[in-house]
Design a protein around this motif. Structure first.
Motif, PDB file in Angstrom:
ATOM      1  N   MET A  91       3.044 -27.813  22.945  1.00 20.78           N
ATOM      2  CA  MET A  91       3.783 -29.073  22.807  1.00 20.78           C
ATOM      3  C   MET A  91       5.141 -28.930  23.483  1.00 20.78           C
ATOM      4  SD  MET A  91       4.786 -31.099  19.328  1.00 20.78           S
ATOM      5  CE  MET A  91       3.055 -31.122  18.865  1.00 20.78           C
ATOM      6  N   THR A  92       5.507 -29.881  24.329  1.00 21.77           N
ATOM      7  CA  THR A  92       6.749 -29.784  25.069  1.00 21.77           C
ATOM      8  C   THR A  92       7.940 -30.033  24.169  1.00 21.77           C
ATOM      9  OG1 THR A  92       6.756 -32.127  25.664  1.00 21.77           O
ATOM     10  CG2 THR A  92       5.551 -30.636  27.123  1.00 21.77           C
ATOM     11  N   ASP A  93       9.090 -29.463  24.587  1.00 19.78           N
ATOM     12  CA  ASP A  93      10.317 -29.685  23.828  1.00 19.78           C
ATOM     13  C   ASP A  93      10.700 -31.155  23.823  1.00 19.78           C
ATOM     14  OD1 ASP A  93      10.519 -27.032  23.218  1.00 19.78           O
ATOM     15  OD2 ASP A  93      11.910 -26.547  24.833  1.00 19.78           O
ATOM     16  N   ALA A  94      10.430 -31.870  24.937  1.00 24.63           N
ATOM     17  CA  ALA A  94      10.765 -33.294  25.008  1.00 24.63           C
ATOM     18  C   ALA A  94       9.970 -34.086  23.976  1.00 24.63           C
ATOM     19  CB  ALA A  94      10.482 -33.822  26.418  1.00 24.63           C
ATOM     20  N   ARG A  95       8.692 -33.745  23.814  1.00 27.89           N
ATOM     21  CA  ARG A  95       7.881 -34.452  22.836  1.00 27.89           C
ATOM     22  C   ARG A  95       8.367 -34.159  21.421  1.00 27.89           C
ATOM     23  NH1 ARG A  95       1.474 -33.723  21.437  1.00 27.89           N
ATOM     24  NH2 ARG A  95       1.334 -35.506  20.033  1.00 27.89           N
ATOM     25  N   LEU A  96       8.761 -32.922  21.172  1.00 26.98           N
ATOM     26  CA  LEU A  96       9.302 -32.583  19.854  1.00 26.98           C
ATOM     27  C   LEU A  96      10.581 -33.359  19.572  1.00 26.98           C
ATOM     28  CD1 LEU A  96       8.845 -28.708  19.563  1.00 26.98           C
ATOM     29  CD2 LEU A  96       7.714 -30.467  18.212  1.00 26.98           C
ATOM     30  N   ARG A  97      11.449 -33.455  20.576  1.00 30.51           N
ATOM     31  CA  ARG A  97      12.705 -34.187  20.388  1.00 30.51           C
ATOM     32  C   ARG A  97      12.444 -35.662  20.116  1.00 30.51           C
ATOM     33  NH1 ARG A  97      14.494 -30.842  24.684  1.00 30.51           N
ATOM     34  NH2 ARG A  97      14.116 -32.540  26.171  1.00 30.51           N
ATOM     35  N   ARG A  98      11.507 -36.251  20.852  1.00 29.47           N
ATOM     36  CA  ARG A  98      11.175 -37.659  20.597  1.00 29.47           C
ATOM     37  C   ARG A  98      10.588 -37.838  19.198  1.00 29.47           C
ATOM     38  NH1 ARG A  98       9.280 -37.505  26.039  1.00 29.47           N
ATOM     39  NH2 ARG A  98       7.143 -37.198  25.277  1.00 29.47           N
ATOM     40  N   GLY A  99       9.721 -36.912  18.819  1.00 29.85           N
ATOM     41  CA  GLY A  99       9.145 -36.984  17.484  1.00 29.85           C
ATOM     42  C   GLY A  99      10.190 -36.845  16.397  1.00 29.85           C
ATOM     43  N   ARG A 100      11.141 -35.936  16.627  1.00 33.04           N
ATOM     44  CA  ARG A 100      12.214 -35.740  15.641  1.00 33.04           C
ATOM     45  C   ARG A 100      13.093 -36.978  15.542  1.00 33.04           C
ATOM     46  NH1 ARG A 100      16.572 -30.717  15.921  1.00 33.04           N
ATOM     47  NH2 ARG A 100      17.662 -31.147  13.945  1.00 33.04           N
ATOM     48  N   GLY A 101      13.438 -37.580  16.697  1.00 27.47           N
ATOM     49  CA  GLY A 101      14.274 -38.771  16.696  1.00 27.47           C
ATOM     50  C   GLY A 101      13.598 -39.959  16.043  1.00 27.47           C
ATOM     51  N   SER A 102      12.321 -40.174  16.354  1.00 26.06           N
ATOM     52  CA  SER A 102      11.616 -41.319  15.774  1.00 26.06           C
ATOM     53  C   SER A 102      11.421 -41.152  14.277  1.00 26.06           C
ATOM     54  CB  SER A 102      10.259 -41.505  16.462  1.00 26.06           C
ATOM     55  OG  SER A 102       9.409 -40.395  16.249  1.00 26.06           O
ATOM     56  N   LEU A 103      11.203 -39.915  13.816  1.00 27.08           N
ATOM     57  CA  LEU A 103      11.060 -39.696  12.382  1.00 27.08           C
ATOM     58  C   LEU A 103      12.396 -39.908  11.673  1.00 27.08           C
ATOM     59  CD1 LEU A 103       9.150 -38.946  10.104  1.00 27.08           C
ATOM     60  CD2 LEU A 103       9.703 -36.533  10.499  1.00 27.08           C
ATOM     61  N   ALA A 104      13.497 -39.506  12.312  1.00 28.33           N
ATOM     62  CA  ALA A 104      14.813 -39.744  11.725  1.00 28.33           C
ATOM     63  C   ALA A 104      15.067 -41.247  11.572  1.00 28.33           C
ATOM     64  CB  ALA A 104      15.900 -39.119  12.598  1.00 28.33           C
ATOM     65  N   VAL A 105      14.611 -42.051  12.533  1.00 26.65           N
ATOM     66  CA  VAL A 105      14.740 -43.512  12.437  1.00 26.65           C
ATOM     67  C   VAL A 105      13.946 -44.030  11.240  1.00 26.65           C
ATOM     68  CG1 VAL A 105      14.148 -45.704  13.547  1.00 26.65           C
ATOM     69  CG2 VAL A 105      15.230 -43.875  14.870  1.00 26.65           C
ATOM     70  N   SER A 106      12.754 -43.482  11.037  1.00 27.97           N
ATOM     71  CA  SER A 106      11.929 -43.900   9.915  1.00 27.97           C
ATOM     72  C   SER A 106      12.607 -43.595   8.584  1.00 27.97           C
ATOM     73  CB  SER A 106      10.566 -43.197   9.983  1.00 27.97           C
ATOM     74  OG  SER A 106       9.729 -43.618   8.931  1.00 27.97           O
ATOM     75  N   PHE A 107      13.191 -42.420   8.461  1.00 32.55           N
ATOM     76  CA  PHE A 107      13.933 -42.075   7.241  1.00 32.55           C
ATOM     77  C   PHE A 107      15.109 -43.029   7.046  1.00 32.55           C
ATOM     78  CE2 PHE A 107      11.640 -38.058   7.158  1.00 32.55           C
ATOM     79  CZ  PHE A 107      11.694 -37.667   5.826  1.00 32.55           C
ATOM     80  N   PHE A 108      15.790 -43.360   8.141  1.00 30.81           N
ATOM     81  CA  PHE A 108      16.928 -44.283   8.068  1.00 30.81           C
ATOM     82  C   PHE A 108      16.490 -45.655   7.562  1.00 30.81           C
ATOM     83  CE2 PHE A 108      19.319 -47.730  10.067  1.00 30.81           C
ATOM     84  CZ  PHE A 108      20.609 -47.455   9.655  1.00 30.81           C
ATOM     85  N   VAL A 109      15.419 -46.185   8.123  1.00 31.82           N
ATOM     86  CA  VAL A 109      14.919 -47.504   7.726  1.00 31.82           C
ATOM     87  C   VAL A 109      14.562 -47.520   6.246  1.00 31.82           C
ATOM     88  CG1 VAL A 109      13.028 -49.162   8.034  1.00 31.82           C
ATOM     89  CG2 VAL A 109      14.138 -48.137  10.028  1.00 31.82           C
ATOM     90  N   GLN A 110      13.914 -46.453   5.775  1.00 29.44           N
ATOM     91  CA  GLN A 110      13.550 -46.398   4.365  1.00 29.44           C
ATOM     92  C   GLN A 110      14.776 -46.302   3.464  1.00 29.44           C
ATOM     93  OE1 GLN A 110      11.347 -47.248   2.642  1.00 29.44           O
ATOM     94  NE2 GLN A 110      11.281 -46.116   0.719  1.00 29.44           N
ATOM     95  N   GLY A 111      15.821 -45.595   3.940  1.00 24.76           N
ATOM     96  CA  GLY A 111      17.056 -45.524   3.165  1.00 24.76           C
ATOM     97  C   GLY A 111      17.687 -46.895   2.980  1.00 24.76           C
ATOM     98  N   VAL A 112      17.716 -47.691   4.056  1.00 26.77           N
ATOM     99  CA  VAL A 112      18.238 -49.051   3.975  1.00 26.77           C
ATOM    100  C   VAL A 112      17.417 -49.884   2.993  1.00 26.77           C
ATOM    101  CG1 VAL A 112      18.671 -51.191   5.241  1.00 26.77           C
ATOM    102  CG2 VAL A 112      19.141 -48.989   6.333  1.00 26.77           C
ATOM    103  N   THR A 113      16.100 -49.814   3.140  1.00 27.71           N
ATOM    104  CA  THR A 113      15.195 -50.629   2.328  1.00 27.71           C
ATOM    105  C   THR A 113      15.331 -50.328   0.844  1.00 27.71           C
ATOM    106  OG1 THR A 113      13.630 -50.578   4.174  1.00 27.71           O
ATOM    107  CG2 THR A 113      12.794 -51.343   2.063  1.00 27.71           C
ATOM    108  N   PHE A 114      15.302 -49.045   0.508  1.00 26.80           N
ATOM    109  CA  PHE A 114      15.353 -48.664  -0.903  1.00 26.80           C
ATOM    110  C   PHE A 114      16.697 -49.025  -1.528  1.00 26.80           C
ATOM    111  CE2 PHE A 114      15.623 -45.603  -4.459  1.00 26.80           C
ATOM    112  CZ  PHE A 114      14.456 -45.943  -5.112  1.00 26.80           C
ATOM    113  N   ALA A 115      17.778 -48.823  -0.769  1.00 23.57           N
ATOM    114  CA  ALA A 115      19.100 -49.142  -1.299  1.00 23.57           C
ATOM    115  C   ALA A 115      19.237 -50.630  -1.572  1.00 23.57           C
ATOM    116  CB  ALA A 115      20.189 -48.684  -0.329  1.00 23.57           C
ATOM    117  N   LEU A 116      18.681 -51.457  -0.696  1.00 21.04           N
ATOM    118  CA  LEU A 116      18.747 -52.901  -0.894  1.00 21.04           C
ATOM    119  C   LEU A 116      18.002 -53.335  -2.154  1.00 21.04           C
ATOM    120  CD1 LEU A 116      18.362 -54.287   2.730  1.00 21.04           C
ATOM    121  CD2 LEU A 116      20.263 -54.729   1.165  1.00 21.04           C
TER     122      LEU A 116
END
Length: 399
Positions: free
Chosen positions: A1-26
């Motif tokens: 697995m390329t480092d670029a794919r890992l970085r994209r996967g890490r970034g997109s998962l961080a966005v998912s955690f962020f979205v859930q944080g907003v949702t739950f807090a609301l």
């Protein structure tokens, strides 16, 4: 697995955690408004609060089986939009049964979402070969700050729940759908030592200490998310507007703790970090219990966030280290105790508050979180590899 794919996967998962944080807090910071909108009595409120984690726990168990067939990325891709739409549903209705349906759907969706998010996080940490799990949960905390701030705006301007929720869902729903394109499905697997192969099974006796830690941590977290606003308003005499602040302050210090937590784990080890967090969280609960006014209570919740911030992410990471060949199953089963903590914590604090006092009720999660100090040795298992030390595992591409 390329480092670029890992970085994209890490970034997109961080966005998912962020979205859930907003949702739950609301959701949780507007509990008094939800209670008023639907006419939910104080006696019935704990039932509604308990139903969400029960359904989420059931969903987490089912997710383990679904993930075995389609992978965690697929589950997360569909669960997150469903959570957002369920939040919007909470703001639409006016009848008690409508609140029950919306919150029930929210619980079912959030169980699948939490399990699949943390499965992907553990998988990525294994591929990276160092502690990154706290970073994902830091994104969740950042989302919680944004969500709690938006809830403050809604309370300040006396906006209806639907008006508060609609623009947030309209923005975050496409963000979640676009971000899901780059989830790393399955991640990289370490080349395992003898006896650690795929399918070796998850021994519950080994997982049990982590299950208890997860339960106690979420009893503490649910006390803040479900009762901080009500505690400040009813016990400490704050306004509805000020009552949204404790959760926001809690999320700020949770973000700070998680932002530096991975560095602490790499330098000091997970055991030391988890023990320090447990002691600090207990101090926060003590301050809340004896606080003479609203601002002192907010200070206690602030300290509490710094302490609890490191415990849950490291519990998931420890499960991945204990069962490297069955980490998805271990995370799914451990995630159930997230909801056990919510299930026990919400009605426990409410019942003690009604029967005794809400100040006294704050001492129960204080004592339970201190028990984590005893079980912290479980976080040292295989600490020298991919998560608690500096050695990077050899990986093979399974993506």
């Amino acid at each position: 697995m390329t480092d670029a794919r890992l970085r994209r996967g890490r970034g997109s998962l961080a966005v998912s955690f962020f979205v859930q944080g907003v949702t739950f807090a609301l959701l949780v910071t507007r509990i008094p408004a939800i209670q008023e909108r639907y006419g939910i009595s104080d006696g019935l409120l704990p039932v509604f609060l308990a139903a969400v984690p029960i359904l989420a726990g059931v969903s987490s168990v089912v997710t383990e089986r679904v993930v075995a067939r389609v992978g965690p990325a697929v589950v997360l891709r569909w669960a997150q939009p469903f959570v957002l739409l369920s939040l919007l549903g909470v703001g639409v209705g006016s009848e008690l049964w409508q609140a029950a349906v919306a919150l029930g759907l929210f619980g079912l969706a959030v169980g699948a979402l939490d399990a699949s998010m943390n499965m992907l996080g553990v998988s990525l940490q294994r591929a990276y070969g160092r502690s990154i799990m706290l970073g994902f949960h830091a994104s969740y905390s950042l989302g919680g700050i944004v969500g709690a701030s938006l809830a403050w705006v809604g309370a300040h301007w006396h906006l209806s729940l639907f008006v508060s929720y609609l623009p947030v869902v309209a923005v975050l729903l496409p963000v979640a759908l676009v971000g899901s394109r780059w989830y790393v499905a399955g991640g990289s697997r370490p080349v395992l030592e003898a006896g650690e192969g795929k399918g070796s099974g998850v021994a519950f006796a080994l997982l049990l200490p982590l299950c208890l830690v997860m339960t106690f941590a979420y009893i503490g977290d649910s006390t803040v998310s479900n009762w901080s606003a009500k505690y400040l308003q009813d016990v400490l005499g704050s306004s509805e507007e000020l009552a949204t602040v404790p959760y926001n302050a809690y999320m700020v210090t949770t973000l700070l703790g998680r932002a530096v937590g991975d560095f602490g784990v790499r330098r000091l080890g997970a055991v030391v970090v988890v023990r320090a967090g447990a002691v600090l969280a207990a101090v926060g609960f003590a301050v809340v219990a004896v606080s003479p006014g609203a601002w002192a209570g907010i200070a206690g919740f602030t300290v509490l966030g710094l302490g609890l911030s490191v415990i849950v992410p490291q519990t998931f990471a420890a499960a991945g280290r204990l069962f490297p060949g069955d980490s998805d199953a271990a995370v799914a089963r451990l995630n159930v105790f997230n909801y056990v903590g919510f299930l026990v914590g919400s009605p426990l604090v409410g019942a003690l508050g009604d029967a005794w006092s809400y100040r006294g009720a704050m001492l129960v999660p204080m004592v339970l979180v201190l028990v984590t100090v005893v079980y912290a040795t479980s976080f040292g298992s295989r600490a020298a590899r991919y998560g608690g030390g500096h050695e990077r595992p050899r990986t093979v591409d399974v993506g």
